[in-house]
Design an enzyme around this catalytic site. Structure first.
Site, PDB file in Angstrom:
ATOM      1  CG  ASN A   1      36.135  50.128  45.600  1.00  0.00           C
ATOM      2  OD1 ASN A   1      36.532  51.200  46.041  1.00  0.00           O
ATOM      3  ND2 ASN A   1      34.860  49.788  45.594  1.00  0.00           N
TER       4      ASN A   1
ATOM      5  CB  ALA B   1      35.622  52.165  49.228  1.00  0.00           C
ATOM      6  CB  CYS B   2      37.351  46.994  48.663  1.00  0.00           C
ATOM      7  SG  CYS B   2      37.482  45.227  48.928  1.00  0.00           S
ATOM      8  CB  SER B   3      38.099  46.028  54.374  1.00  0.00           C
ATOM      9  OG  SER B   3      37.261  44.909  54.151  1.00  0.00           O
TER      10      SER B   3
END
Length: 119
Positions: free
Chosen positions: A6, A8-10
């Protein structure tokens, strides 16, 4: 090697940075856009050696709406869990790397990414 991410996932971004730094040959799968089928989830679970509840993000809104915390975690409910992951891919823990040796792992740490690279 394939990595389910994803953007958006760090943790996903960190894994990609490390893969790039190591010069790894990999394919990115944005699993929220290219949603894995139930069969693909079963295959990844087999490669991980885990059950669907082991890779479910139970704090997500969809998990709460479905009441996942109250679902049984046994072979009789395995298909129901897999169906929920396929219907709500945001519930799938990330990133997941499928290694070239046929195994897979949830690569939330640099150590796990390095482990995938060594396989």
């Amino acid at each position: 090697m394939e990595i389910w991410i994803n953007p958006a996932c760090s943790k996903c971004r960190s894994a990609l940075t490390l893969l790039d730094a190591e010069g790894a040959d990999y394919t990115v799968r944005r699993y929220l856009e290219e949603v894995p089928s139930e069969d693909e989830i079963k295959e990844v679970l087999d490669r991980l050696g885990l059950e669907p509840w082991d890779i479910t993000r139970t704090q997500e809104a969809a998990a709460k709406e479905l009441g996942l915390k109250d679902w049984a975690r046994d072979t009789s409910t395995r298909a129901r869990w897999i169906g929920a992951l396929a219907a709500h891919p945001a519930l799938i823990q990330r990133p997941i790397i499928t290694a070239d040796d046929g195994t897979a792992l949830v690569a939330r740490t640099d150590e796990a990414v390095r482990d995938a690279l060594s396989r």
